[in-house]
Design an enzyme around this catalytic site. Sequence first.
Site, short mmCIF file in Angstrom:
data_model
loop_
_atom_site.label_atom_id
_atom_site.label_comp_id
_atom_site.label_asym_id
_atom_site.label_seq_id
_atom_site.Cartn_x
_atom_site.Cartn_y
_atom_site.Cartn_z
CD GLU A 78 70.96 5.51 43.56
OE1 GLU A 78 69.78 5.11 43.44
OE2 GLU A 78 71.28 6.70 43.57
NE ARG A 129 60.32 21.50 38.05
CZ ARG A 129 60.90 20.31 38.03
NH1 ARG A 129 62.21 20.21 37.82
NH2 ARG A 129 60.21 19.21 38.21
CE LYS A 153 69.83 10.60 39.17
NZ LYS A 153 69.23 10.25 37.88
CG HIS A 158 60.12 7.69 35.33
ND1 HIS A 158 60.42 7.21 36.58
CD2 HIS A 158 60.59 6.77 34.45
CE1 HIS A 158 61.05 6.05 36.45
NE2 HIS A 158 61.16 5.75 35.17
#
Length: 650
Positions: free
Chosen positions: A200, A291, A116, A235
């Site tokens: 963040e 992907r 990340k 999620h």
Amino acid sequence: MFTKILIANRGEIACRVASTARRLGIKTVAVYSDADAGSKHVASCDEAVHLGPAAAKESYLVMEKILAAAKATGAQAIHPGYGFLSENEDFAEACVKAGITFIGPPASAISAMGLKSEAKSRMEKAKVPLVPGYHGADQSPALLQKEADRIGYPVLIKASAGGGGKGMRAVEKSEDFAAALESCKREAINAFGDDAVLIEKYLTRPRHIEVQVFADRHGECVYLFERDCSVQRRHQKVLEEAPAPGMSPARRAAMGEAAVAAAKAVGYEGAGTVEFISEGEQFYFMEMNTRLQVEHPVTEAITGLDLVEWQLRVAAGEKLPKKQSELTIKGHSLEARVYAENPEKGFLPAIGTLAHLRFPEHQSFVNSAVRVDSGVRPGDAITPFYDPMIAKLIVWGEDRQQALARMSEALGHTQIVGLSTNVGFLKRLVESKAFSSADLDTGLIAKNHAELFPETSRVPDAVLALAAAAVLAREDRLAGSDPWSSRTGWRVNQTFVRGLRLGAHEVQIAYGRAGSLFNGTRLTVSNDGVDYQLMLGEQPVRGTVVFEGETLNVFHAGFVTQLGLFDPIAHAGEDDSHGGKLVAPMPGKIVALLAKSGVSVKKGTALLVMEAMKMEHTITAPSDGTVSEYLFTAGDQVGEGAELLKFAPA
Ligand code: MV4
């Protein structure tokens, strides 16, 4: 173009890739595990190679076995599908080394997007908008605290090696930061072997909007617009759509260009998705999925393009089939993921055999009004080894409203018996006020809990009449003779009358020379297999009834009702010890107390109804006698084996 490819996957995505390959005249090689020898994806391919045991770690995830299968069959390229090895840079690299084309991005692009903080640094350089935050190398707690204070609360601490929502901590105020940091690092080192974090600004009402990109080997890259995947649960995406409601052409272009810049910054090739979170008019880069994604069909539906065909062309070295200026959006598309899971039990995954499986009428073009992508057929099993997705329903409409109507219709014609599914939940979700008015954000399901999980309501007469009709039809089949003589009920003036207990409901069926009555209303029945057409008084009733042992699955008006059958006639004369248990057969909720304490009842009388695993169970009197005491009341939760009532035999 390739003449033969190997599909290193299973289920619906393997079938999906095989179907485009067939259309393009490319031969396909399936791979399969012990659990999948007879599966649809194997039947969809020209050849198949056995990999090993059911566990993915010993079959679908073993690179050497996949590469050996490709070599042995002469496949020139490998399509990894999604999941399994699709985002594994070592596998992409190993394919290249083996002289086989990996149908996906270069290993370097997978790796650049994998971490990340590294990805964020690259995106910053490429001027892709980022959430205000800190993603530097200095990980000293004091500096991280200072950065969090600078960003301003609430902040989100994210494991740098995490993804898909794992390893995140929200922090409301400065005093809580140190403890949250420690706990996040602990989780990160355990889960990913790397405790680096980034910080963040925490957006509290974000939407998940992702942009489909495609890049070729000749330096071209385009965006195929966006998908809104805000409706998620833990999620896990539940509903996806394209285009995103409320997206202005200017913001679409800005996000599309940012996504293309992101792809170019890592030397991307093939199909990729750049995920953004968005609040108001703002959007920020989150991560890139290197992907083809599960939800790619909604993009196909609005663009009329076959993304697997694009993947194959680009991997074979061709140029992108279209330029950005040639790409347009037509209409609106929705996708619903049908899972084997139990929404009423916290979405617990379910396994079992698809004893009855029907999908809505559909076609398999990329822009069909209704499309169903599935890797299972009736009689197949959902096993604990792999993802419990049964199918994806994809609809297209001229506008969102038409797409919504088609989706609710499509879900209403999806019939599954043999395991719990989320079909009813999806239908309520699609029809909910929040979703239908496009009031989207990632908290939609949690915020609309009451509407999405209604209290079990009264079962309509139409459903009970369908169930009763099916019970009688089954008896006729079993008796194989004149129904009039096969029944041993109670006759009054040549009318046969009997009670049936269907879940918590007692119904009375009467029939004689003049016809049948259902609770006193005239009833006529005709059926074709499991499909019934009734006239209940003046009301026409259509439905499908499928037995699972003594449980009836009644499909009517788009929803299924499960009813436990208790037929006093069928149980008459049973041995006392089989009569009825006075303990809860499984954990559940008490629905109704049916007998009065102290009043004598006959053996087999329904005493109490409980609900467990979406089904109603009736507890009946084990012999003639009286209920001395009920130990619970309606609405109580009971554990498995809990004694429900005290019974005194006569
Ligand atoms: C966030 C966020 C709020 N603020 N980052 C969750 C998965 C991962 N891809 C990013 N996630 C989030 N990152 C900031 N700065 C909220 C989420 C989030 C979320 C994002 C997209 C879709 C569903 C979500 C559900 C919960 C949290």
